[in-house]
Scaffold this motif. Sequence first.
Motif, PDB file in Angstrom:
ATOM      1  N   ARG A   1       8.783   0.780  38.274  1.00 44.57           N
ATOM      2  CA  ARG A   1       8.881   2.178  37.471  1.00 44.57           C
ATOM      3  C   ARG A   1      10.102   2.051  36.796  1.00 44.57           C
TER       4      ARG A   1
ATOM      5  N   GLU B   1      10.082   0.040  32.402  1.00 40.63           N
ATOM      6  CA  GLU B   1       9.117  -0.243  33.665  1.00 40.63           C
ATOM      7  C   GLU B   1       8.650  -1.348  33.107  1.00 40.63           C
TER       8      GLU B   1
ATOM      9  N   LEU C   1       7.438  -0.006  28.375  1.00 40.52           N
ATOM     10  CA  LEU C   1       6.722  -0.468  29.285  1.00 40.52           C
ATOM     11  C   LEU C   1       6.748  -2.050  29.407  1.00 40.52           C
ATOM     12  N   SER C   2       7.240  -2.573  28.654  1.00 43.70           N
ATOM     13  CA  SER C   2       7.487  -4.132  28.409  1.00 43.70           C
ATOM     14  C   SER C   2       8.539  -4.478  27.240  1.00 43.70           C
TER      15      SER C   2
END
Length: 297
Positions: free
Chosen positions: A173, A157, A219-220
């Motif tokens: 997402r 995401e 998430l990154s």
Amino acid sequence: MAIVLGPNRYGKAEVRLVRVTRITATEHELCDLNVSVSLSGDLADTHLRGDNAHVIPTDTMRSVVYAFAQDEPLPAIEAFGLRLARHFVDAYDPIDTARVRVLEYPWIRIPGARGPHPHAWTRAAGSRYAGVLHGPAGTEVCSGLADVSVLKSTGSEFHGFLTDRYTTLAPTRDRVLATSVYACWRHRRDEDGASIDWDASFDGTRDTLLRTFAETHSLSLQQTLYAMGEAVLTEREGLVEVRLELPNRHHVPVDPSPFGGHNAGEVYQVTDRPYGLIEGTVLRDDAAPALADLPWR
């Protein structure tokens, strides 16, 4: 105002060699290397007066690399780099520090009718790396890998980032996460190096890096980078620092709506530039600092 000579070094870069070990007339082993040597020491006179009495020709450096490549079998590239670095410091009085960088390009045997072919190969992806620094402050070794392509088609995401009037990127997402892993890891200092199984250390560290990339819900790419480095240091006590460069190989969903299509996250445009470049270091908080000018990739 005085003008003085600052830090300097010189050497032979990218000595290419292939070592064929002939086990039998038809069964061979292959080792493909790219070796760079850089030396420093009592070399001011060649810069200031053109006096080359302390200069080892770079042609000689190349010859030493080829001569040492006749070892049978050729050792792991970390051990090869250590032997070269020690030779240049021990054999030439004006030289006090040697830096050696070795890249090993992998080849795999071509499948044959009766199994892997004994003397025919195809080039595999990526490369293995070793860097050695040997000088008055001690000896340090780093290992690594370069240009190993990895991709996750989900489990990534990217949202909640800072935005302003220049922001065009939409939060997501679910995205394709792809990169080419460049990683270097620093070993605990061991003057001899004989106690380290270099091949096992490389194989285990590479496997941990790739497994963590695959299993981390990202998430990154920054979060993934830290997780990869943390996993390596957690699992391998003999390592003290991991440096990673992860270029983001962007996969942009194609919009087929202008020609009446619908893309359910299946067709992507791959762009090679510009690209995001994520860099970071993960290290033990009690680790001794790296020696100056350690030859990272």
